[in-house]
Scaffold this active site. Structure first.
Site, PDB file in Angstrom:
ATOM      1  N   HIS A  46       1.068  -0.960  -0.203  1.00 28.30           N
ATOM      2  CA  HIS A  46      -0.113  -0.022  -0.006  1.00 28.30           C
ATOM      3  C   HIS A  46       0.963   0.772   0.101  1.00 28.30           C
ATOM      4  CE1 HIS A  46       0.950  -1.558   3.865  1.00 28.30           C
ATOM      5  NE2 HIS A  46       1.571  -0.147   3.968  1.00 28.30           N
ATOM      6  N   HIS A 133       6.281   5.962  -2.659  1.00 27.90           N
ATOM      7  CA  HIS A 133       6.698   4.741  -3.477  1.00 27.90           C
ATOM      8  C   HIS A 133       5.797   3.096  -2.847  1.00 27.90           C
ATOM      9  CE1 HIS A 133       7.717   4.225   1.192  1.00 27.90           C
ATOM     10  NE2 HIS A 133       8.181   3.113   0.957  1.00 27.90           N
TER      11      HIS A 133
END
Length: 197
Positions: A46, A133
């Site tokens: 996530h 990221h």
């Protein structure tokens, strides 16, 4: 005794993005350096906006409200999932990540608003700047410097192109449970973007 919940606020991925990450991970795992990495299951990947750590269960609703305020005024946006890299760098990698491009300005604005809303509730601010990221794996703690160099080379040589586009329409307040096989995540609340907070 108060129930404590390991909590974080994140953007969850859709199934198509998870599948593409799984395929990219499978390609990386063919490299012998892959054995020095603890890979994150694609369903657990996530975009973390804010890690809060142990939170008293009764404080979760106020976190939900803080996340809702943070989402107010931010319209849904799109992120392109592409490329691979490492933190802090490929010479001494600790984390293997997949990059995020596209409307990163909206993502950074959302992360900053989540940070501000949580700080207003007394949670410590993150010292490191927010970096968009997706963590794909963590280099094992006992990996030697030469093992890490192999991992770095694996990342540098990885041909990870565009894996897909993620439409961000909501933010989730998540629970993290540490288990012997790794962390297990569950959603405590979901807040749609562009809600008045």
């Amino acid at each position: 005794m108060t129930d404590m919940i390991r909590t974080f606020i994140a953007i969850e991925l859709d199934d198509a993005t998870r599948r593409a990450l799984g395929e990219a991970q499978a390609r990386l795992k063919r490299d012998r350096a892959a054995s020095y990495v603890r890979w994150v299951a694609p369903e657990n990947v996530h975009v973390t906006l804010k890690f809060l750590g142990e939170v008293a269960a009764e404080r979760v609703p106020e976190l939900q409200n803080a996340a809702a305020r943070a989402c107010g005024g931010i319209a849904p946006f799109a992120l392109t999932i592409t490329g691979a890299g490492a933190f802090p760098n490929t010479r001494r990698p600790n984390n293997v990540w997949i990059g995020v491009e596209g409307d990163v300005a909206a993502l950074e604005r959302l992360a900053q608003r989540v940070e501000d809303a949580c700080a207003a509730l007394g949670y410590a601010r993150e010292e490191r700047p927010f970096t968009a990221h997706l963590t794909l794996g963590r280099v094992k703690r006992d990996a030697s410097p030469s093992d890490r160099q192999f991992v770095g080379k694996m990342i540098e040589q990885a041909q990870v192109g565009k894996l897909g586009v993620l439409r961000v329409t909501c933010v989730s307040v998540m629970r993290s449970e540490l288990r012997p096989g790794g962390s297990a995540y569950s959603r405590l609340a979901e807040i749609g973007l562009m809600k008045d907070g």
